[in-house]
Scaffold this motif. Structure first.
Motif, mmCIF file in Angstrom:
data_model
loop_
_atom_site.group_PDB
_atom_site.id
_atom_site.type_symbol
_atom_site.label_atom_id
_atom_site.label_comp_id
_atom_site.label_asym_id
_atom_site.label_seq_id
_atom_site.Cartn_x
_atom_site.Cartn_y
_atom_site.Cartn_z
ATOM 1 N N THR A 173 0.790 -1.092 0.078
ATOM 2 C CA THR A 173 -0.024 0.067 0.001
ATOM 3 C C THR A 173 0.786 1.238 -0.001
ATOM 4 N N LYS A 174 1.919 1.177 0.849
ATOM 5 C CA LYS A 174 2.692 2.440 1.021
ATOM 6 C C LYS A 174 4.240 2.192 1.022
ATOM 7 N N LEU A 175 4.695 1.116 1.069
ATOM 8 C CA LEU A 175 6.015 0.816 1.480
ATOM 9 C C LEU A 175 6.523 1.061 2.743
ATOM 10 N N MET A 176 6.141 2.130 3.419
ATOM 11 C CA MET A 176 6.738 2.299 4.754
ATOM 12 C C MET A 176 6.446 1.219 6.050
ATOM 13 N N PRO A 177 5.044 0.863 5.972
ATOM 14 C CA PRO A 177 4.805 -0.436 6.871
ATOM 15 C C PRO A 177 5.792 -1.348 6.936
ATOM 16 N N ALA A 178 6.809 -1.441 5.840
ATOM 17 C CA ALA A 178 7.757 -2.735 6.156
ATOM 18 C C ALA A 178 8.690 -2.333 7.358
ATOM 19 N N VAL A 179 8.618 -1.153 7.826
ATOM 20 C CA VAL A 179 9.396 -0.827 8.938
ATOM 21 C C VAL A 179 8.959 -1.512 10.300
ATOM 22 N N VAL A 180 7.624 -2.110 10.329
ATOM 23 C CA VAL A 180 6.896 -2.795 11.422
ATOM 24 C C VAL A 180 7.531 -4.234 11.501
ATOM 25 N N LEU A 181 8.225 -4.869 10.357
ATOM 26 C CA LEU A 181 8.441 -6.325 10.068
ATOM 27 C C LEU A 181 9.498 -6.817 11.352
ATOM 28 N N PRO A 182 10.510 -6.041 11.374
ATOM 29 C CA PRO A 182 11.229 -6.459 12.690
ATOM 30 C C PRO A 182 10.463 -6.734 14.033
ATOM 31 N N GLY A 183 9.450 -5.945 14.167
ATOM 32 C CA GLY A 183 8.581 -6.003 15.348
ATOM 33 C C GLY A 183 7.720 -7.577 15.263
ATOM 34 N N ALA A 184 7.262 -7.759 14.056
ATOM 35 C CA ALA A 184 6.633 -8.784 13.532
ATOM 36 C C ALA A 184 7.562 -10.310 14.218
ATOM 37 N N LEU A 185 8.564 -9.881 13.987
ATOM 38 C CA LEU A 185 9.495 -11.088 14.668
ATOM 39 C C LEU A 185 10.007 -10.939 15.846
ATOM 40 N N SER A 186 9.527 -10.589 16.448
ATOM 41 C CA SER A 186 9.808 -10.181 18.263
ATOM 42 C C SER A 186 10.009 -11.685 18.599
ATOM 43 N N GLY A 187 11.353 -11.798 19.228
ATOM 44 C CA GLY A 187 11.298 -12.894 20.004
ATOM 45 C C GLY A 187 11.166 -14.425 19.381
ATOM 46 N N VAL A 188 11.106 -14.399 17.980
ATOM 47 C CA VAL A 188 11.309 -15.382 17.213
ATOM 48 C C VAL A 188 12.612 -16.305 17.522
ATOM 49 N N ARG A 189 12.625 -17.583 17.854
ATOM 50 C CA ARG A 189 13.659 -18.301 17.892
ATOM 51 C C ARG A 189 13.467 -19.545 17.054
ATOM 52 N N ARG A 190 12.599 -19.901 16.111
ATOM 53 C CA ARG A 190 12.837 -20.911 15.027
ATOM 54 C C ARG A 190 12.614 -20.200 13.635
ATOM 55 N N ILE A 191 13.277 -20.865 12.634
ATOM 56 C CA ILE A 191 13.367 -20.499 11.470
ATOM 57 C C ILE A 191 11.809 -20.350 10.889
ATOM 58 N N ARG A 192 11.090 -21.258 11.197
ATOM 59 C CA ARG A 192 9.636 -21.720 10.576
ATOM 60 C C ARG A 192 8.818 -20.721 11.109
ATOM 61 N N ASP A 193 8.988 -20.155 12.341
ATOM 62 C CA ASP A 193 7.940 -18.854 12.906
ATOM 63 C C ASP A 193 8.592 -17.862 12.167
ATOM 64 N N ALA A 194 9.712 -17.362 11.619
ATOM 65 C CA ALA A 194 10.010 -16.246 10.825
ATOM 66 C C ALA A 194 9.753 -16.277 9.618
ATOM 67 N N ALA A 195 9.807 -17.721 9.144
ATOM 68 C CA ALA A 195 9.389 -17.819 7.492
ATOM 69 C C ALA A 195 7.788 -17.647 7.477
ATOM 70 N N ALA A 196 7.218 -18.007 8.385
ATOM 71 C CA ALA A 196 5.550 -18.023 8.478
ATOM 72 C C ALA A 196 5.365 -16.599 8.229
ATOM 73 N N VAL A 197 5.997 -15.647 8.847
ATOM 74 C CA VAL A 197 5.610 -14.257 8.476
ATOM 75 C C VAL A 197 6.019 -13.501 7.327
ATOM 76 N N LEU A 198 7.401 -13.858 7.135
ATOM 77 C CA LEU A 198 8.289 -13.112 5.945
ATOM 78 C C LEU A 198 7.945 -13.754 4.673
ATOM 79 N N VAL A 199 7.417 -14.951 4.442
ATOM 80 C CA VAL A 199 7.314 -15.330 3.345
ATOM 81 C C VAL A 199 5.954 -15.136 2.849
ATOM 82 N N PRO A 200 4.865 -15.221 3.329
ATOM 83 C CA PRO A 200 3.685 -14.860 2.848
ATOM 84 C C PRO A 200 3.556 -13.207 2.674
ATOM 85 N N ALA A 201 4.358 -12.485 3.664
ATOM 86 C CA ALA A 201 4.488 -10.929 3.251
ATOM 87 C C ALA A 201 5.225 -10.489 1.996
#
Length: 497
Positions: free
Chosen positions: A281-309
């Motif tokens: 929509t505006k590119l700027m919301p990409a800045v919240v992606l590190p927050g969406a990965l807060s405390g992630v310890r497993r690769i699959r949990d990170a991939a579950a957010v980043l791959v669909p995004a």
């Protein structure tokens, strides 16, 4: 003989506290009235200083309304919050866009798409789509005398102009924004002007308020926090009156973070998908992606957010790639050059860093600082509160980049509402000060450094005081997220009031 004693005075009667609900209603009514006067004041080109004073007064009344809301009983918070949200949002509809012409580009992009033309193929002044022009967006003659009119070449003896800014360049907006512009144009009555976009933005703003209330309720947080967004003066002015499409990105970002905070890979994947829509929509919301990965310890949990995004962002461009003959990136590269993000010596970007560093150092230091903040959030953040880390990354990005457009802060305001750290709102006011006052007083770098420096100082002081308050509680240590300025400790006081 006993010495005479002074006569005993009767005790003074206790002063009853002001009724909580009437006080909050009065503060909210004053805020609404001030916003109406501010939106009605067409002084961006003629009285920008006076306009900013009106805007600052709205912020003072906003703070008073928030203080009054603290004392409102819990069972009356939601009705008052919703009534105030409707009143504050409606103030943005009382006049045409006052301080930005971006919505005119939105209207043009929607009209071009309705005619089956890619918005990325032609600049507004190109002759190819000239048949789609109307006197509202493309005035002629005496109507071209306004300060917000851009001349159109080749008009002959009669002046031709447009309300659209930068008419010689292609659109910059990503595909989800363009789909929104098309939807508004399709749903608008024939001959409609700015009002459909304002109404659409108002509905999206109300949607953000609803999403905030839902997330806060599900997480057991104080619903009063939603007022940081719903009653903030920046929302009716920038999201509704100026109809900035950023509000759509904010709604998607808030919804995405709410889904990411839920347990389960499916919810995280759904959250990643919605966050991808926010970025598209505006590119700027990409800045919240590190927050969406807060405390992630497993690769699959990170991939579950980043791959669909990433998948949604890329695939959303595909229809426009197939439809367009020109680049779907539009004016993005030119905008980066124009705003001085790649040349620290130009403009007022990196104003705080440039106070202490040579210009050649500012960009590397900025990248290093934001990388450090992002890693800290991903390693130490609370996965149940991704908005806390998102606020930390977004806030320091604002403080170090010092953007000059006040509507960029809409995302920041929504994150404050989720997290509760009110002190970050100062960055939104700093952006407004730079945007409105720099054209009047000049000295943009100095003004930017002063405004953002004051806001950053408030943030640092508040973080120190919060840490002391947290560590000073009996049997309580600092929470992981409070080490970065974290969750607002005063919410417990609010909840028990």
């Amino acid at each position: 003989m006993k010495p005479p004693t002074a006569p005993t005075l009767p005790p003074l009667p206790a002063v009853p506290p002001l009724p909580a609900v009437p006080t909050a209603v009065a503060a909210l009514a004053a805020l609404t009235a001030a916003l109406v006067l501010t939106v009605h004041h067409d002084g961006y080109f003629t009285d920008a200083a006076g306009l900013f004073l009106r805007y600052a007064a709205c912020w003072v009344l906003f703070a008073l309304a928030l203080l009054a809301l603290r004392r409102v009983p819990t069972d009356r918070v939601v009705p008052l919050l919703l009534a105030g949200t409707l009143a504050v949002t409606a103030t943005g509809l009382v006049a045409p866009p006052r301080t930005s012409t971006d919505s005119y580009r939105y209207a043009w992009d929607g009209r071009v798409q309705s005619a089956g033309i890619s918005p990325y193929d032609h600049a507004p002044q190109d002759p190819a789509p000239a048949r789609l022009r109307d006197p509202w967006l493309f005035p002629t003659g005496a109507a071209c005398a306004g300060p917000d009119r851009a001349p159109i070449p080749g008009g002959g003896p009669v002046p031709h102009c447009t309300r659209i800014n930068r008419p010689a360049v292609h659109t910059i907006y990503p595909p989800v924004a363009e789909a929104y512009f098309l939807a508004v144009d399709q749903l608008s009555p024939h001959g409609a002007r700015h009002k459909p976009l304002q109404i659409g933005a108002g509905l999206l703003s109300l949607g953000v308020s609803g999403a905030l209330l839902l997330i806060l309720r599900r997480r057991g947080q104080d619903l009063r926090r939603a007022a940081y967004w719903a009653w903030c003066p920046a929302v009716p002015i920038e999201a509704v009156n100026n109809a900035h499409v950023d509000v759509l990105g904010v709604l998607l970002a808030v919804t995405g973070l709410g889904l990411v905070a839920e347990r389960g890979l499916r919810r995280r994947a759904a959250g990643g998908l919605v966050l991808g829509a926010a970025v598209a929509t505006k590119l700027m919301p990409a800045v919240v992606l590190p927050g969406a990965l807060s405390g992630v310890r497993r690769i699959r949990d990170a991939a579950a957010v980043l791959v669909p995004a990433a998948a949604f962002t890329l695939l959303s461009y595909l229809p426009y790639v197939l439809l367009s003959h020109d680049s779907v990136l539009g004016y993005l590269g030119g905008y980066v050059d124009e705003e001085g993000y790649d040349d620290p010596s130009a403009g007022s970007r990196y104003a705080l860093l440039r106070l202490a560093l040579p210009d050649s150092w500012t960009l590397p230091v900025l990248l290093a600082a934001m990388t450090g903040v992002s890693l800290y959030v991903m390693l130490r953040g609370d996965p149940g509160r991704p908005w806390s880390g998102a606020l930390l990354v977004t806030g320091w990005a604002f403080a170090l980049l010092t953007p000059g457009y006040s509507w960029y802060a809409l995302l920041l305001i929504a994150l404050v509402a989720l997290d509760g750290r009110w002190e970050w709102l100062g960055l939104a006011l700093a952006g407004a000060a730079v945007y409105l006052l720099a054209p009047v007083f000049g000295h943009r770098p100095a003004l930017s450094a002063t405004a953002y420096g004051a806001a950053a100082l408030v943030i640092v002081v508040a973080a120190v005081l919060r840490r002391r308050w947290e560590t000073g509680r009996p049997g309580a240590g600092p929470r992981p997220e409070t080490a970065g300025g974290g969750q607002r400790p005063f919410d417990d006081r609010i909840r028990n009031s």
